[in-house]
Design a protein around this motif. Structure first.
Motif, mmCIF file in Angstrom:
data_model
loop_
_atom_site.group_PDB
_atom_site.id
_atom_site.type_symbol
_atom_site.label_atom_id
_atom_site.label_comp_id
_atom_site.label_asym_id
_atom_site.label_seq_id
_atom_site.Cartn_x
_atom_site.Cartn_y
_atom_site.Cartn_z
ATOM 1 N N ASN A 90 0.734 -1.353 -0.145
ATOM 2 C CA ASN A 90 0.013 0.080 -0.091
ATOM 3 C C ASN A 90 0.926 1.184 0.013
ATOM 4 O OD1 ASN A 90 -2.256 1.760 0.211
ATOM 5 N ND2 ASN A 90 -3.331 0.083 1.515
ATOM 6 N N ASN A 91 0.357 2.510 -0.077
ATOM 7 C CA ASN A 91 0.850 3.582 0.148
ATOM 8 C C ASN A 91 -0.279 4.478 0.407
ATOM 9 O OD1 ASN A 91 1.461 6.520 -0.694
ATOM 10 N ND2 ASN A 91 3.042 5.563 -2.269
ATOM 11 N N TYR A 92 -0.232 4.453 2.095
ATOM 12 C CA TYR A 92 -1.325 5.030 2.589
ATOM 13 C C TYR A 92 -1.382 6.853 2.605
ATOM 14 C CZ TYR A 92 -1.880 0.497 4.594
ATOM 15 O OH TYR A 92 -1.990 -0.827 4.976
ATOM 16 N N TYR A 107 -1.738 8.662 5.111
ATOM 17 C CA TYR A 107 -1.801 9.100 6.513
ATOM 18 C C TYR A 107 -0.865 8.136 7.125
ATOM 19 C CZ TYR A 107 -5.113 5.072 6.013
ATOM 20 O OH TYR A 107 -5.658 3.944 5.336
ATOM 21 N N LEU A 126 0.667 5.468 9.893
ATOM 22 C CA LEU A 126 0.037 3.988 10.269
ATOM 23 C C LEU A 126 1.129 3.532 11.230
ATOM 24 C CD1 LEU A 126 -1.069 1.296 10.039
ATOM 25 C CD2 LEU A 126 0.636 0.663 8.485
ATOM 26 N N PRO A 177 2.922 9.030 5.817
ATOM 27 C CA PRO A 177 2.220 9.218 4.496
ATOM 28 C C PRO A 177 2.864 8.855 3.049
ATOM 29 C CG PRO A 177 1.737 10.872 6.239
ATOM 30 C CD PRO A 177 2.831 10.161 6.615
ATOM 31 N N ASN A 190 -4.256 4.388 12.288
ATOM 32 C CA ASN A 190 -4.233 5.150 11.310
ATOM 33 C C ASN A 190 -4.487 6.698 11.426
ATOM 34 O OD1 ASN A 190 -3.363 3.059 9.560
ATOM 35 N ND2 ASN A 190 -5.467 2.632 8.870
#
Length: 113
Positions: free
Chosen positions: A36-38, A40, A42, A72, A92
């Motif tokens: 993933n590439n959030y 926010y 984590l 992020p 998150n």
């Protein structure tokens, strides 16, 4: 087979200094990597088992009673150890004060676990 997951989506953006997007816990049965590439921050805290976190091409082993923080817009891959699947909590969050708060407790992009 499915993982047991407890999940609470909050996404309260009324406070722009620091807000929680969601929190949860998961007992991992499915051993496929999560990529993933959030958008926010984590924080993931391992309560039992072990696994691996790959950030910027470097794999970091993570075990019980350890945590890792993802900043992020960072490409990440994380996955449970086949022989010792992990159970973890996650939070998150985001906001203008997030970087300051993490810096106060010694967490940076280079010191994230």
């Amino acid at each position: 087979m499915s993982d047991e997951k407890n999940y609470f989506h909050i996404n309260n953006t009324l406070i722009n200094d620091l807000w929680v997007v969601d929190v949860g816990s998961q007992d991992v049965i499915d051993l496929h990597p999560i990529e993933n590439n959030y958008p926010y921050f984590l924080i993931q805290y391992i309560i039992k088992g072990s696994g691996y976190v790959e950030i910027n091409g470097t794999i970091h082993p993570i075990k019980s009673k350890q945590y890792f923080v993802v900043f992020p817009d960072t490409d990440i891959k994380y996955y449970s150890d086949v022989n010792n699947p992990w159970t973890y909590y996650w939070i998150n969050f985001n906001g203008l004060s997030a970087l300051k708060l993490l810096a106060k407790i010694g967490i940076t992009k280079d010191n994230f676990y």
